[in-house]
Design a protein around this motif. Structure first.
Motif, short mmCIF file in Angstrom:
data_model
loop_
_atom_site.label_atom_id
_atom_site.label_comp_id
_atom_site.label_asym_id
_atom_site.label_seq_id
_atom_site.Cartn_x
_atom_site.Cartn_y
_atom_site.Cartn_z
N SER A 108 -51.36 -51.44 -32.63
CA SER A 108 -51.71 -52.37 -31.44
C SER A 108 -51.01 -51.65 -30.04
N HIS A 149 -53.75 -53.67 -41.68
CA HIS A 149 -52.99 -53.31 -40.80
C HIS A 149 -53.61 -52.92 -39.42
N ALA A 186 -49.02 -51.48 -38.16
CA ALA A 186 -49.84 -52.38 -37.27
C ALA A 186 -49.24 -52.46 -35.91
N ALA A 207 -47.94 -55.83 -30.21
CA ALA A 207 -47.48 -56.80 -31.51
C ALA A 207 -45.96 -57.11 -31.01
N PRO A 247 -47.46 -58.75 -38.70
CA PRO A 247 -47.84 -57.97 -37.22
C PRO A 247 -46.68 -57.01 -37.22
N GLN A 257 -45.89 -66.60 -37.71
CA GLN A 257 -46.77 -66.26 -39.00
C GLN A 257 -46.13 -67.41 -39.97
N VAL A 278 -50.64 -66.45 -36.90
CA VAL A 278 -51.02 -65.67 -38.41
C VAL A 278 -50.73 -66.36 -39.39
N PHE A 289 -54.13 -57.56 -32.00
CA PHE A 289 -52.96 -57.89 -31.14
C PHE A 289 -53.24 -57.08 -29.73
N ILE A 330 -55.21 -55.85 -37.72
CA ILE A 330 -54.24 -56.73 -37.13
C ILE A 330 -53.67 -56.00 -35.98
#
Length: 273
Positions: free
Chosen positions: A176, A140, A172, A180, A167, A187, A160, A147, A143
């Motif tokens: 980010s 995470h 995550a 995100a 995300p 995804q 993804v 992002f 990710i």
């Protein structure tokens, strides 16, 4: 519960019982992180909530904050749409609701909205789009870092694969810094199918690898480009590397490995439009 005077506390809903059904979506956050929430996701922290409210990309279902954060967040609370319930609770009650100490004292529930297909997502991209593609990124922090870089360097979107983590997982999103919630993503599917879609939509698809055949500096930003990043350790599947243009980041002799989030920052800086 006592509160300091504020410009407007009339809309705040005081929660004194952790079992209050109005805050049921916030119960046992860590356990639900693992089990999933269906169409919901959790927002944690002031920076991320401000991002979510300012962009409006995802609907906010409700907000839950610690009572001592009311005054410092007066401007943020004033920006919350009237239809969104704002709950407040004493720290001890908030911690019992969440299932662990909530040091930031700020939570919200977001709604994912209707899913978008990868095919439709790519078809809507501009002629000079830059797309990030992630394969089996299960960490995470990575990710979130990727992002954040995608947002910083203006990527038009992120694909993804299903083998990667979500995300919109709470950590995550936090790592980010809210990116995100900013950069559009889809995804679905496996990495080979995503590559097929990209090629069919006229993208030049670049695969990153320490053993890449070309140095990154030889790649010119141009037209529709997509750049693939694989998990640390195994990297991208050999079948993917064999079919695509592969690129590497030049490094000092005897060392050929970077964290995948760091790699993405270097690559995206080079390819930024």
């Amino acid at each position: 519960m006592s509160l300091e005077p504020s410009a407007d506390l009339s809309r705040l809903l005081v929660i004194e019982d952790p079992a209050d059904q109005r805050v049921e979506p916030y119960l046992d956050i860590r356990e639900r992180d693992l089990k999933g929430r269906g169409g919901r996701f959790v927002i944690e922290g002031e920076v991320v909530l401000r991002t979510a409210l300012s962009l409006g990309r995802f609907a906010i279902e409700s907000i839950l904050i610690a009572e001592n954060r009311v005054e410092p967040l007066a401007d943020l609370l004033a920006s919350v749409p009237a239809a969104v319930p704002v709950h407040i609770a004493a720290r001890a009650v908030l911690d019992r609701i969440a299932g662990f100490p909530m040091h930031r004292g700020i939570l919200a529930i977001g709604r994912r909205g209707a899913p978008v297909s990868a095919a439709g997502f790519l078809a809507s991209m501009p002629a000079d789009a830059l797309v990030v593609v992630l394969s089996a990124i299960a960490n995470h922090d990575n990710i979130g870092g990727i992002f954040r870089n995608a947002a910083a360097f203006g990527a038009d979107g992120v694909l993804v694969d299903a083998a990667s983590c979500d995300p919109l997982y709470r950590k995550a999103i936090r790592v980010s810094a809210g990116a995100a919630l900013v950069t559009p993503f889809v995804q679905e599917g496996d990495i080979a199918a995503l590559c097929d879609l990209l090629l069919a939509e006229g993208f030049e698809v670049l695969a990153t690898s320490p053993s890449g055949r070309e140095p990154l500096g030889d790649v010119a930003p141009r037209g529709r480009q997509a750049v693939l990043f694989g998990a640390e350790g195994p990297g991208l599947p050999r079948a993917i590397l064999d079919r695509l243009r592969t690129v590497r980041i030049a490094m000092k002799g005897g060392f050929d490995s970077l964290n995948v989030a760091t790699t993405s920052g270097i690559v995206l800086h080079h390819l930024a439009r």
